[in-house]
Design an enzyme around this catalytic site. Structure first.
Site, PDB file in Angstrom:
ATOM      1  N   ASP A  50       1.121  -1.059  -0.378  1.00  0.00           N
ATOM      2  CA  ASP A  50       0.171   0.277   0.268  1.00  0.00           C
ATOM      3  C   ASP A  50       1.028   1.151  -0.519  1.00  0.00           C
ATOM      4  OD1 ASP A  50      -1.772   2.032   0.405  1.00  0.00           O
ATOM      5  OD2 ASP A  50      -3.190   1.011   2.048  1.00  0.00           O
ATOM      6  N   SER A 118      -4.946  13.838 -15.413  1.00  0.00           N
ATOM      7  CA  SER A 118      -6.391  13.687 -16.067  1.00  0.00           C
ATOM      8  C   SER A 118      -6.731  15.138 -16.789  1.00  0.00           C
ATOM      9  CB  SER A 118      -7.573  12.551 -14.942  1.00  0.00           C
ATOM     10  OG  SER A 118      -9.173  12.499 -15.459  1.00  0.00           O
ATOM     11  N   TYR A 149     -11.867  14.601  -7.800  1.00  0.00           N
ATOM     12  CA  TYR A 149     -10.855  14.314  -8.081  1.00  0.00           C
ATOM     13  C   TYR A 149      -9.672  14.702  -9.117  1.00  0.00           C
ATOM     14  CZ  TYR A 149      -9.268  10.242 -11.870  1.00  0.00           C
ATOM     15  OH  TYR A 149      -8.635  10.021 -12.855  1.00  0.00           O
ATOM     16  N   ASN A 178     -10.498  10.136 -20.611  1.00  0.00           N
ATOM     17  CA  ASN A 178     -11.087   8.408 -21.438  1.00  0.00           C
ATOM     18  C   ASN A 178     -10.137   6.892 -21.182  1.00  0.00           C
ATOM     19  OD1 ASN A 178     -12.865   6.491 -20.409  1.00  0.00           O
ATOM     20  ND2 ASN A 178     -14.155   7.969 -20.521  1.00  0.00           N
ATOM     21  N   THR A 219     -20.469  14.955 -24.630  1.00  0.00           N
ATOM     22  CA  THR A 219     -19.734  14.399 -25.603  1.00  0.00           C
ATOM     23  C   THR A 219     -19.061  13.966 -24.340  1.00  0.00           C
ATOM     24  OG1 THR A 219     -18.862  16.240 -25.769  1.00  0.00           O
ATOM     25  CG2 THR A 219     -20.431  15.345 -27.362  1.00  0.00           C
ATOM     26  N   ARG A 220     -17.473  13.233 -25.185  1.00  0.00           N
ATOM     27  CA  ARG A 220     -16.434  12.082 -24.879  1.00  0.00           C
ATOM     28  C   ARG A 220     -15.646  12.131 -25.576  1.00  0.00           C
ATOM     29  NH1 ARG A 220     -18.251  13.961 -21.051  1.00  0.00           N
ATOM     30  NH2 ARG A 220     -18.579  13.520 -18.726  1.00  0.00           N
TER      31      ARG A 220
HETATM   32  P1  NAD Z   1      -6.987   1.096 -12.120  1.00  0.00           P
HETATM   33  O1  NAD Z   1      -8.236   1.095 -11.078  1.00  0.00           O
HETATM   34  O2  NAD Z   1      -7.162   0.005 -13.345  1.00  0.00           O
HETATM   35  O3  NAD Z   1      -5.810   1.602 -11.708  1.00  0.00           O
HETATM   36  C1  NAD Z   1      -5.360   1.619 -10.381  1.00  0.00           C
HETATM   37  C2  NAD Z   1      -4.444   1.093  -9.863  1.00  0.00           C
HETATM   38  O4  NAD Z   1      -3.700   1.405  -8.160  1.00  0.00           O
HETATM   39  C3  NAD Z   1      -5.761  -0.303  -8.829  1.00  0.00           C
HETATM   40  O5  NAD Z   1      -4.999  -1.465  -9.637  1.00  0.00           O
HETATM   41  C4  NAD Z   1      -5.134  -0.041  -7.148  1.00  0.00           C
HETATM   42  O6  NAD Z   1      -5.665  -1.435  -6.551  1.00  0.00           O
HETATM   43  C5  NAD Z   1      -3.733   0.597  -7.266  1.00  0.00           C
HETATM   44  N1  NAD Z   1      -3.952   1.653  -6.336  1.00  0.00           N
HETATM   45  C6  NAD Z   1      -5.105   2.620  -5.842  1.00  0.00           C
HETATM   46  N2  NAD Z   1      -4.377   2.554  -4.427  1.00  0.00           N
HETATM   47  C7  NAD Z   1      -3.016   1.855  -4.169  1.00  0.00           C
HETATM   48  C8  NAD Z   1      -1.951   2.632  -2.999  1.00  0.00           C
HETATM   49  N3  NAD Z   1      -2.982   2.560  -2.172  1.00  0.00           N
HETATM   50  N4  NAD Z   1      -1.035   1.853  -3.283  1.00  0.00           N
HETATM   51  C9  NAD Z   1      -0.544   0.656  -4.075  1.00  0.00           C
HETATM   52  N5  NAD Z   1      -1.611   0.479  -5.372  1.00  0.00           N
HETATM   53  C10 NAD Z   1      -2.501   1.400  -4.772  1.00  0.00           C
HETATM   54  O7  NAD Z   1      -6.987   2.450 -13.330  1.00  0.00           O
HETATM   55  P2  NAD Z   1      -6.918   2.872 -13.967  1.00  0.00           P
HETATM   56  O8  NAD Z   1      -7.113   3.307 -15.593  1.00  0.00           O
HETATM   57  O9  NAD Z   1      -5.274   1.714 -14.801  1.00  0.00           O
HETATM   58  O10 NAD Z   1      -6.007   4.267 -14.135  1.00  0.00           O
HETATM   59  C11 NAD Z   1      -4.347   3.988 -13.652  1.00  0.00           C
HETATM   60  C12 NAD Z   1      -4.130   5.854 -13.382  1.00  0.00           C
HETATM   61  O11 NAD Z   1      -4.589   6.672 -14.831  1.00  0.00           O
HETATM   62  C13 NAD Z   1      -4.717   6.547 -12.303  1.00  0.00           C
HETATM   63  O12 NAD Z   1      -4.370   6.827 -11.853  1.00  0.00           O
HETATM   64  C14 NAD Z   1      -6.163   6.725 -13.138  1.00  0.00           C
HETATM   65  O13 NAD Z   1      -6.477   8.708 -12.362  1.00  0.00           O
HETATM   66  C15 NAD Z   1      -5.192   8.150 -14.220  1.00  0.00           C
HETATM   67  N6  NAD Z   1      -6.341   8.373 -15.367  1.00  0.00           N
HETATM   68  C16 NAD Z   1      -7.411   7.526 -16.016  1.00  0.00           C
HETATM   69  C17 NAD Z   1      -8.148   7.318 -16.660  1.00  0.00           C
HETATM   70  C18 NAD Z   1      -8.575   6.584 -17.356  1.00  0.00           C
HETATM   71  O14 NAD Z   1      -9.353   6.970 -17.733  1.00  0.00           O
HETATM   72  N7  NAD Z   1      -8.704   4.797 -17.653  1.00  0.00           N
HETATM   73  C19 NAD Z   1      -8.222   8.615 -16.897  1.00  0.00           C
HETATM   74  C20 NAD Z   1      -7.571   9.610 -16.550  1.00  0.00           C
HETATM   75  C21 NAD Z   1      -5.963   9.612 -15.183  1.00  0.00           C
HETATM   76  N1  GDD Z   2     -20.041   5.244 -16.113  1.00  0.00           N
HETATM   77  C1  GDD Z   2     -20.815   5.285 -16.808  1.00  0.00           C
HETATM   78  N2  GDD Z   2     -21.468   4.229 -17.138  1.00  0.00           N
HETATM   79  N3  GDD Z   2     -20.891   6.211 -17.763  1.00  0.00           N
HETATM   80  C2  GDD Z   2     -22.601   6.159 -18.063  1.00  0.00           C
HETATM   81  C3  GDD Z   2     -23.415   5.237 -18.494  1.00  0.00           C
HETATM   82  C4  GDD Z   2     -23.009   4.119 -17.934  1.00  0.00           C
HETATM   83  O1  GDD Z   2     -23.776   3.676 -17.265  1.00  0.00           O
HETATM   84  N4  GDD Z   2     -24.102   5.798 -19.369  1.00  0.00           N
HETATM   85  C5  GDD Z   2     -23.431   7.273 -19.544  1.00  0.00           C
HETATM   86  N5  GDD Z   2     -22.719   7.095 -18.817  1.00  0.00           N
HETATM   87  C6  GDD Z   2     -21.807   8.524 -18.977  1.00  0.00           C
HETATM   88  C7  GDD Z   2     -21.985   9.463 -17.561  1.00  0.00           C
HETATM   89  O2  GDD Z   2     -22.380  10.385 -17.474  1.00  0.00           O
HETATM   90  C8  GDD Z   2     -21.381  10.272 -18.377  1.00  0.00           C
HETATM   91  O3  GDD Z   2     -21.330  12.677 -19.047  1.00  0.00           O
HETATM   92  C9  GDD Z   2     -20.303   9.757 -19.721  1.00  0.00           C
HETATM   93  O4  GDD Z   2     -21.127   8.840 -20.115  1.00  0.00           O
HETATM   94  C10 GDD Z   2     -18.763   9.700 -18.991  1.00  0.00           C
HETATM   95  O5  GDD Z   2     -18.340   8.735 -18.271  1.00  0.00           O
HETATM   96  P1  GDD Z   2     -17.520   8.022 -17.507  1.00  0.00           P
HETATM   97  O6  GDD Z   2     -16.621   7.373 -19.257  1.00  0.00           O
HETATM   98  O7  GDD Z   2     -17.671   7.252 -16.625  1.00  0.00           O
HETATM   99  O8  GDD Z   2     -16.543   9.420 -17.292  1.00  0.00           O
HETATM  100  P2  GDD Z   2     -15.907  10.550 -17.931  1.00  0.00           P
HETATM  101  O9  GDD Z   2     -15.958  10.607 -19.119  1.00  0.00           O
HETATM  102  O10 GDD Z   2     -16.607  11.636 -16.899  1.00  0.00           O
HETATM  103  O11 GDD Z   2     -15.306  10.460 -16.371  1.00  0.00           O
HETATM  104  C11 GDD Z   2     -13.751   9.775 -17.017  1.00  0.00           C
HETATM  105  O12 GDD Z   2     -12.636  10.045 -17.587  1.00  0.00           O
HETATM  106  C12 GDD Z   2     -11.617  10.838 -16.643  1.00  0.00           C
HETATM  107  C13 GDD Z   2     -11.021  11.284 -17.864  1.00  0.00           C
HETATM  108  O13 GDD Z   2     -11.475  11.310 -19.349  1.00  0.00           O
HETATM  109  C14 GDD Z   2     -13.520   9.074 -15.006  1.00  0.00           C
HETATM  110  O14 GDD Z   2     -12.980   7.795 -15.305  1.00  0.00           O
HETATM  111  C15 GDD Z   2     -12.146  10.010 -14.760  1.00  0.00           C
HETATM  112  O15 GDD Z   2     -12.543   9.270 -13.694  1.00  0.00           O
HETATM  113  C16 GDD Z   2     -11.256  10.057 -15.714  1.00  0.00           C
HETATM  114  O16 GDD Z   2     -10.280  11.066 -14.866  1.00  0.00           O
END
Ligand code: NAD
Ligand code: GDD
Length: 327
Positions: A50, A118, A149, A178, A219-220
């Site tokens: 951790d 992010s 966040y 995303n 949108t995304r």
């Molecule tokens: P993920 O949740 O799959 O991976 C994050 C990992 O960090 C997890 O396996 C979790 O167990 C580990 N973790 C959390 N707390 C911890 C701790 N205290 N000690 C050790 N490990 C710990 O998410 P991901 O999608 O792989 O994201 C990776 C990184 O990218 C994150 O920093 C996330 O915020 C960032 N990010 C991801 C996205 C996305 O769309 N996936 C978008 C923007 C930013």
């Molecule tokens: N998760 C999810 N699940 N979203 C949904 C759903 C559903 O079933 N149906 C519609 N949505 C809509 C959400 O309401 C939001 O408006 C959009 O889809 C995108 O949702 P997410 O993909 O969950 O998140 P995000 O794009 O708003 O933000 C994510 O991306 C960021 C980086 O671009 C998050 O994962 C953030 O943590 C990340 O940093």
């Protein structure tokens, strides 16, 4: 042989990154609070630990490391980060990981460190028009993220830059937009829209319907994980610190995204737009800076990534259905 540490190696992007580094000939140590449930991890050494505990950071960060990739964070999609109920945990847990990793890297003299920020750090006021969001890197300030966040990510970007300025650590910072793909979270509440929609479509009866949160006009852009890992490696190998967007510029509304997944499935499904956590109204990556600084930006069409991910999630559902039910 170069040595790297991947923090968050048990997670989605971290797991893919470990495999990429191995394919490039690196020796890789992974650390995470959990193992990688999809065996998506070929690390030479994997430590369950951790990173909120400074002693763990001190143990896994050794002076022989060439590079650290800090991806460990409390992370999820809209259903996790935009409800407000997890705000304190997200800020507390992720900041502690960043503080401990940076301090140990400074003490051990590790030179180069990657940080995953992010797109959630961009100001809400520039993301109100779903057809015209502004997410260029220079639009970050004056700051106004719509989630805690996002504020934590913005603070941590500054933290990495402060260690660069004061302690000579070379920080490389990306703002992910995303990221989706095989081996990403697809159920349980932390899944993002791409995986959630693939799961809903895969589980729906032909002729039925799926639920999409919001009016579906938000949108995304969604980026397949292989492109994300390519961007991480290119940034890490460059002289540019960032912060820089790593995302797709192929913006799509959520209803159009759902229609794409339905089309891939070959099913006849309708869409029910229901209330849910929404986040910003519109978001798209702006890839001018990454193109200028790295001479590269992602090119994989969204549909190609979605086809791959839909197939993988369908397989996960089938595997789960075959699992014996506990007595
Ligand atoms: P993920 O949740 O799959 O991976 C994050 C990992 O960090 C997890 O396996 C979790 O167990 C580990 N973790 C959390 N707390 C911890 C701790 N205290 N000690 C050790 N490990 C710990 O998410 P991901 O999608 O792989 O994201 C990776 C990184 O990218 C994150 O920093 C996330 O915020 C960032 N990010 C991801 C996205 C996305 O769309 N996936 C978008 C923007 C930013
Ligand atoms: N998760 C999810 N699940 N979203 C949904 C759903 C559903 O079933 N149906 C519609 N949505 C809509 C959400 O309401 C939001 O408006 C959009 O889809 C995108 O949702 P997410 O993909 O969950 O998140 P995000 O794009 O708003 O933000 C994510 O991306 C960021 C980086 O671009 C998050 O994962 C953030 O943590 C990340 O940093």
């Amino acid at each position: 042989m170069k040595k790297a540490l991947v923090c968050g190696a048990g997670g989605f992007i971290g797991g893919h990154l470990v495999n990429r580094l191995k394919s490039e000939g690196y020796w890789v140590r992974g650390v995470d609070v959990k193992g990688n449930e999809y065996d998506n991890n070929n690390a030479d050494e994997f430590i369950i630990g951790d990173l909120r505990n400074p002693e763990v950071a001190d143990e896994v960060i050794t002076s022989d490391l060439d590079e650290i990739y800090q991806l460990a964070a409390d992370m999820g999609g809209a259903g996790f980060v935009f409800t407000g109920t997890n705000d304190a945990a997200i800020m507390h847990n992720s900041v502690l990981c960043n503080l401990n990793v940076l301090e140990a890297a400074k003490n051990k003299g590790v030179k180069r460190i990657f940080y995953s920020s992010s797109a959630c750090m961009y100001p809400e006021h520039n993301q109100m028009d779903p057809n015209n969001p502004k997410c260029s890197e220079d639009s970050a300030y004056p700051a106004n993220p719509d989630s805690e966040y996002g504020w934590e990510k913005l603070f941590s970007e500054r933290l990495f830059l402060a260690y660069q300025k004061n302690h000579g650590i070379e920080a490389r910072i990306a703002r992910f937009h995303n990221i989706f793909g095989p081996m990403g979270t697809w159920e349980g509440g932390r899944e993002k829209a791409p995986a959630a929609v693939c799961r809903k479509v895969a589980m729906a009866e032909d002729g039925g319907s799926i639920e999409i949160w919001g009016d579906g006009k938000q949108t995304r852009s969604f980026l397949i994980v292989d492109e994300c890992v390519e961007g991480i490696r290119r940034l890490m190998s460059s002289d540019f610190s960032g912060p820089v967007n790593i995302g797709s510029e192929e913006m799509i509304s959520l209803n159009d995204f759902a229609k794409m997944v339905i089309n891939i499935s070959g099913k006849n499904l309708s869409i029910d737009n229901i209330p849910g956590p929404l986040g910003v109204r519109g978001r798209n990556s702006d890839n001018h800076l990454i193109q200028e600084k790295l001479g590269w930006s992602p090119t994989t069409p969204l549909r190609k990534g979605v086809e791959k991910t839909f197939t993988w999630i369908t397989e996960q559902i089938q595997k789960k259905e075959l699992e014996p039910v506990a007595a």
